[in-house]
Design an enzyme around this catalytic site. Structure first.
Site, PDB file in Angstrom:
ATOM      1  N   CYS A 215       0.815  -1.224   0.000  1.00  9.09           N
ATOM      2  CA  CYS A 215       0.000   0.000   0.000  1.00  9.09           C
ATOM      3  C   CYS A 215       0.851   1.279   0.000  1.00  9.09           C
ATOM      4  O   CYS A 215       0.479   2.267  -0.629  1.00  9.09           O
ATOM      5  CB  CYS A 215      -1.005  -0.005   1.144  1.00  9.09           C
ATOM      6  SG  CYS A 215      -0.346  -0.363   2.757  1.00  9.09           S
TER       7      CYS A 215
ATOM      8  N   ASP B  14      -7.612   5.556  -0.791  1.00  5.47           N
ATOM      9  CA  ASP B  14      -7.187   4.355  -0.081  1.00  5.47           C
ATOM     10  C   ASP B  14      -6.761   3.277  -1.076  1.00  5.47           C
ATOM     11  O   ASP B  14      -7.548   2.880  -1.934  1.00  5.47           O
ATOM     12  CB  ASP B  14      -8.353   3.850   0.771  1.00  5.47           C
ATOM     13  CG  ASP B  14      -7.952   2.755   1.734  1.00  5.47           C
ATOM     14  OD1 ASP B  14      -6.854   2.187   1.581  1.00  5.47           O
ATOM     15  OD2 ASP B  14      -8.759   2.459   2.653  1.00  5.47           O
TER      16      ASP B  14
ATOM     17  N   HIS C 133      -6.198   0.190  -0.371  1.00  2.00           N
ATOM     18  CA  HIS C 133      -6.499  -1.134   0.174  1.00  2.00           C
ATOM     19  C   HIS C 133      -7.726  -1.769  -0.475  1.00  2.00           C
ATOM     20  O   HIS C 133      -8.679  -2.187   0.194  1.00  2.00           O
ATOM     21  CB  HIS C 133      -6.681  -1.043   1.691  1.00  2.00           C
ATOM     22  CG  HIS C 133      -5.454  -0.622   2.411  1.00  2.00           C
ATOM     23  ND1 HIS C 133      -5.110   0.705   2.581  1.00  2.00           N
ATOM     24  CD2 HIS C 133      -4.462  -1.345   2.978  1.00  2.00           C
ATOM     25  CE1 HIS C 133      -3.966   0.782   3.247  1.00  2.00           C
ATOM     26  NE2 HIS C 133      -3.557  -0.444   3.505  1.00  2.00           N
TER      27      HIS C 133
END
Length: 382
Positions: A77, A265, A267
């Site tokens: 990430c 994000d 993720h």
């Protein structure tokens, strides 16, 4: 295509297609250095956020490293956050700061930028290249990066991609040294044979600058004394966000509103694929997977204190304006995020970035000579 895009992108919880991404507030919203009204400009905010290159976990790509990893889920990430910063920089340099993406976009320059981040070994900024170059920063494939590590890796990779036309400078010891940046970004071109200039005149050009300043803004949590300084950074016209996140979770922080930061994000695990010339439905779907319809928010004080603030100076004038902002606003804070000085401190030694620039064009990654050093504390990311 709009239907495909709606299917691809729901909210963070995967259910609500209209999340509370931007609060209904009288406070201004700042995204990548631009100011918006939360009430009047909501559609424009979302349009501009959707136009950012969104890099996420991928699965099913050609294996990386001795472990044969075919997905970066659980470890990539921070690498993806670095890709997003670089993606914004390339779009602003090669397209414009006002460029807008739609599911129908087939601009060849845009597609060339996307292809540089795809999961193929020869792509200059693929997960393969970023992860393998991490070895020069003491991080094996599959290990977590910190903000400084990913900054150092991008600085090295961009040297091998002449098309990008970008210089990356990573400021050390919370100090931006103007002399070092000018040496790195001012390019002299002998145009004596040009009909538009007198004989033997040397014209100077500016190499667009991506300035990354790694910082530690507290021990285990953000020190509140730094909040106003962070807001100044987000509000700078040269801002292209902050590489950072929540504790144990890397996020690309793209702006702020009130006392919250706005972020994308990484993720989300998506399949690997190639956009090519974006002619087939599969290629169009892959392109959609690089764009997120909605951002998210967390309180500034919920951020991990390890960050890297990022600025893009496309011109010398941009750099001069950024220096003024740092001198007249940031350094006037009770506790400055970082400092700026004209000359390189004598005890630092020579500027290694100048030698790095002369390495040459992008080649196969395995041909790059790597020197190992440990430049970052471990940043654990779940």
């Amino acid at each position: 295509m709009d239907a495909m895009f709606d299917i691809c992108y729901l909210s963070a919880d995967g259910n609500n297609p209209e999340p509370d991404d931007i609060p209904k507030t009288k406070d201004y919203v700042w995204v990548l250095g631009k100011k918006y009204s939360a009430i009047q400009d909501l559609d424009r905010i979302r349009r501009d956020i959707t136009s950012i290159l969104w890099c996420t976990y991928r699965k099913g790509f050609v294996s990386i490293g001795d472990e044969g990893l075919t997905s970066d889920k659980g470890w990539g990430c921070m690498l993806r956050c670095g890709q997003m910063v670089l993606g914004v920089a390339l779009i602003r340099v090669h397209l414009s700061s006002d460029w807008v993406w739609t599911p129908e976009t087939r601009d060849p320059t845009y597609l060339k930028i996307v292809q540089r981040f795809e999961e193929r070994k020869q792509a200059p900024y693929s997960i393969h290249q970023v992860a393998l170059m991490g070895a020069s920063e003491g991080k094996e494939v599959g290990q977590w990066f910190g903000p400084n590590t990913v900054a150092q890796v991008l600085k090295k990779l961009v040297v091998y991609d002449k098309w990008s036309s970008l210089a990356i400078h990573v400021a050390l010891d919370n100090t931006v040294v103007m002399e070092d940046i000018l040496q790195q970004c001012i390019v002299k071109n002998d145009r004596g044979d040009s009909s538009s200039t007198p004989d033997n005149v040397v014209v100077t050009d500016w190499m667009p600058l991506l300035l990354i300043v790694p910082l530690r803004l507290g021990l285990s949590e953000i020190n509140p004394v730094y909040i106003d300084g962070l807001k100044i950074c987000f509000q700078s016209p040269q801002s292209i966000g902050v590489i950072g996140g929540k504790p144990n979770q890397a996020l690309y922080l793209i702006g702020c509103v009130g006392d919250e930061v706005i972020y994308l994000d990484p993720h989300t695990t998506q399949r690997s694929g190639f956009v090519e010339n974006k002619m087939t439905d599969d290629q169009k779907e892959i392109d959609c997977s690089y764009h997120c319809k909605y951002a998210s928010r967390i309180p500034i004080l919920a951020m991990d204190p390890s960050v890297a603030v990022c600025f893009l100076c496309r011109t010398r004038s941009d750099f001069d304006d950024l220096c003024k902002t740092i001198q007249q606003q940031l350094m006037k804070e009770a506790q400055a995020l970082f400092e700026i000085c004209e000359k390189r401190p004598a005890h630092w030694g020579p500027n290694a970035d100048i030698d790095l620039q002369n390495t040459g064009l992008f080649t196969e990654f395995e041909d790059i000579d790597r020197q190992f050093d440990d430049s970052d504390e471990e940043f654990e990311i779940l």
